[in-house]
Scaffold this motif. Structure first.
Motif, PDB file in Angstrom:
ATOM      1  N   LEU A   1       0.837  -0.765   0.657  1.00 44.84           N
ATOM      2  CA  LEU A   1      -0.091   0.143  -0.459  1.00 44.84           C
ATOM      3  C   LEU A   1       1.068   1.256  -0.201  1.00 44.84           C
ATOM      4  CD1 LEU A   1      -3.051   0.933   0.560  1.00 44.84           C
ATOM      5  CD2 LEU A   1      -2.836   0.939   2.806  1.00 44.84           C
ATOM      6  N   ARG A   2       1.739   1.348   0.696  1.00 41.99           N
ATOM      7  CA  ARG A   2       2.548   2.134   0.955  1.00 41.99           C
ATOM      8  C   ARG A   2       3.217   2.296  -0.156  1.00 41.99           C
ATOM      9  NH1 ARG A   2       7.736   4.919   2.201  1.00 41.99           N
ATOM     10  NH2 ARG A   2       7.064   6.007   4.074  1.00 41.99           N
ATOM     11  N   GLY A   3       3.987   1.504  -0.767  1.00 37.56           N
ATOM     12  CA  GLY A   3       4.577   1.755  -2.277  1.00 37.56           C
ATOM     13  C   GLY A   3       3.983   2.314  -3.431  1.00 37.56           C
ATOM     14  N   ALA A   4       2.560   1.212  -3.522  1.00 32.54           N
ATOM     15  CA  ALA A   4       1.361   2.125  -4.044  1.00 32.54           C
ATOM     16  C   ALA A   4       1.701   3.844  -4.286  1.00 32.54           C
ATOM     17  CB  ALA A   4       0.678   1.288  -4.525  1.00 32.54           C
TER      18      ALA A   4
ATOM     19  N   LEU B   1       1.402   6.096  -7.084  1.00 30.11           N
ATOM     20  CA  LEU B   1       0.701   7.554  -7.476  1.00 30.11           C
ATOM     21  C   LEU B   1       1.260   8.952  -7.369  1.00 30.11           C
ATOM     22  CD1 LEU B   1      -2.163   7.321  -8.560  1.00 30.11           C
ATOM     23  CD2 LEU B   1      -2.680   6.850  -6.168  1.00 30.11           C
ATOM     24  N   ALA B   2       1.567   9.102  -6.593  1.00 29.77           N
ATOM     25  CA  ALA B   2       2.976  10.638  -5.738  1.00 29.77           C
ATOM     26  C   ALA B   2       3.170  11.374  -6.830  1.00 29.77           C
ATOM     27  CB  ALA B   2       3.040  10.624  -4.621  1.00 29.77           C
TER      28      ALA B   2
ATOM     29  N   ASP C   1      -1.504  15.774  -1.303  1.00 30.30           N
ATOM     30  CA  ASP C   1      -1.541  15.711   0.402  1.00 30.30           C
ATOM     31  C   ASP C   1      -2.693  14.218   0.546  1.00 30.30           C
ATOM     32  OD1 ASP C   1      -0.719  17.954   0.668  1.00 30.30           O
ATOM     33  OD2 ASP C   1      -3.006  18.830   0.801  1.00 30.30           O
ATOM     34  N   TYR C   2      -2.784  13.701  -0.518  1.00 30.36           N
ATOM     35  CA  TYR C   2      -3.653  12.621  -0.591  1.00 30.36           C
ATOM     36  C   TYR C   2      -3.293  11.717  -0.137  1.00 30.36           C
ATOM     37  CZ  TYR C   2      -7.649  15.849  -0.879  1.00 30.36           C
ATOM     38  OH  TYR C   2      -8.437  16.583  -1.256  1.00 30.36           O
ATOM     39  N   THR C   3      -1.970  11.419  -0.806  1.00 28.91           N
ATOM     40  CA  THR C   3      -0.988  10.425  -0.962  1.00 28.91           C
ATOM     41  C   THR C   3      -0.202  10.212   0.209  1.00 28.91           C
ATOM     42  OG1 THR C   3       0.301  11.486  -2.513  1.00 28.91           O
ATOM     43  CG2 THR C   3      -0.768  10.575  -3.598  1.00 28.91           C
ATOM     44  N   ASN C   4      -0.086  11.515   0.482  1.00 39.27           N
ATOM     45  CA  ASN C   4       0.881  11.710   2.426  1.00 39.27           C
ATOM     46  C   ASN C   4       0.149  11.159   3.257  1.00 39.27           C
ATOM     47  OD1 ASN C   4       3.141  12.496   0.558  1.00 39.27           O
ATOM     48  ND2 ASN C   4       2.273  15.122   0.821  1.00 39.27           N
ATOM     49  N   ILE C   5      -0.740  11.602   3.124  1.00 35.57           N
ATOM     50  CA  ILE C   5      -1.839  10.854   4.675  1.00 35.57           C
ATOM     51  C   ILE C   5      -1.749   9.028   4.161  1.00 35.57           C
ATOM     52  CG2 ILE C   5      -4.506  10.417   4.817  1.00 35.57           C
ATOM     53  CD1 ILE C   5      -4.862  13.392   4.413  1.00 35.57           C
TER      54      ILE C   5
END
Length: 355
Positions: free
Chosen positions: A151-154, A158-159, A169-173
């Motif tokens: 999940l983190r890698g994806a 995506l970012a 901001d959403y991918t950072n969350i």
């Protein structure tokens, strides 16, 4: 009449509490098991009336006098003894007269606490629950960490592809929450490092914990000390033991601050116990460290499960502190027990001093 040296050595290695009482009902001998059970020192009670050690609840000493006068033995089942420290224990007690020339010269008292087997059974259940929960957590942790990594890698990939940096901001969350969950899982698993065993004094550990708590609370909480300076060094990992005891003391600290007691007090107490059983293993000498607070006590609904992970009495608690503490003490071949009532909650840490 007192036992000779050989008999004393034998009696001191028995798990049964033995007393020798003269015809005037004064104590002429008490073995180490009896000293531990009755919470007295042998040097202080020799020659003292047996009533200074304990009295039977709602009974007088007529049975002992009858055994002396009539040269008769007797056994009492489930006798309630009120000790000099105010504690009440339930025991089976057998009394046998020692006879010389048809006259009773003294009495032998054998006292067997009935709660001992219950305590051993409870400890076995506690250790088993701790081991089972740790095994369950390890299995769940590995199953959780694998998808978290994906999940983190994806989210990171995506970012990089997002056309608008504001959307990052959403991918950072996602990344931050994945990291938070991963850290939580790591905390649940605990450290994988081997214990750094060395000879340490338990009071060094307690004093370090005291200094840390004093620094955190200032003068809000009084830390009282009741140490036995004669306790020999234990073999342990100093940093791990500090962490285990600090988890317990911090729990007490947070409860006391929240309860707003008039005079919140945490008491650190140490003693040695002889011929003491931890789980199924009997140890000749055990170090006992008590952490007692005068807070409101532990809620009945969680009292039996407080050492399990994710069980907490506070809304903002993680429920991991006591589980970690129990795990650390287990790795030292010891155990933590808890007794709680309003105004008096005690966590007792037992660590063997000898193999």
């Amino acid at each position: 009449m007192a036992p000779d040296k050989l008999h004393t050595d034998i009696l001191d290695n028995l798990q049964t509490a033995i007393l020798l009482v003269d015809t005037d009902l004064s104590v002429s001998y008490i073995n180490t098991a009896a000293q531990t059970l009755l919470d007295v020192s042998g040097n202080q009670v020799l020659g003292e009336p047996i009533s200074q050690l304990f009295t039977e609840v709602d009974k007088d000493q007529a049975n002992l006098l009858d055994a002396i006068n009539n040269i008769s033995a007797f056994t009492k089942r489930e006798a309630q003894l009120l000790l000099s420290n105010g504690q009440t224990i339930t025991v089976d007690c057998a009394v046998s007269p020692i006879i010389e020339h048809d006259v009773t010269t003294s009495l032998i008292m054998e006292i067997q606490p009935l709660n001992r087997l219950l305590r051993i059974s409870r400890e076995e259940g506690l250790l088993s629950s701790q081991q089972n929960s740790q095994a369950l957590i390890r299995g769940m942790a590995h199953e959780i960490k694998n998808p978290l990594g994906g999940l983190r890698g994806a989210a990171q990939l995506l970012a990089k592809e997002l056309p608008n940096e504001g959307l990052q901001d959403y991918t950072n969350i996602i990344i931050e929450e994945a990291d938070r969950l991963s850290n939580l899982v790591d905390n649940m698993l605990g450290s994988n490092k081997l214990l750094d065993l060395q000879a340490i004094n338990i009071h060094e550990v307690l004093e370090r914990v005291k200094s840390l708590v004093d620094a955190e609370t200032g003068s809000q909480i009084k830390i009282a000390r009741d140490y036995d300076p004669s306790i020999p060094d234990i073999e342990g990992d100093k940093e791990r033991l500090i962490q285990a005891i600090l988890n317990i003391v911090r729990n007490a600290m947070q409860v006391l601050i929240g309860a707003a007691n008039v005079q919140p007090v945490i008491t650190l107490k140490t003693r040695t116990l002889r011929q003491f059983t931890i789980g199924t293993h009997r140890h000749r000498l055990v170090c006992r460290a008590d952490i007692t607070d005068n807070g409101p006590g532990i809620a009945d609904e969680i009292r039996e499960t407080i050492f399990l992970p994710m069980v907490s009495g506070r809304a903002d608690g993680t429920g991991l502190g006591l589980s970690f503490a129990q795990s650390i003490i287990n790795h030292h071949h010891g155990l933590i027990e808890c007794n709680s009532e309003p105004g008096n909650t005690t966590f007792s840490i037992f660590i063997p001093l000898s193999a």
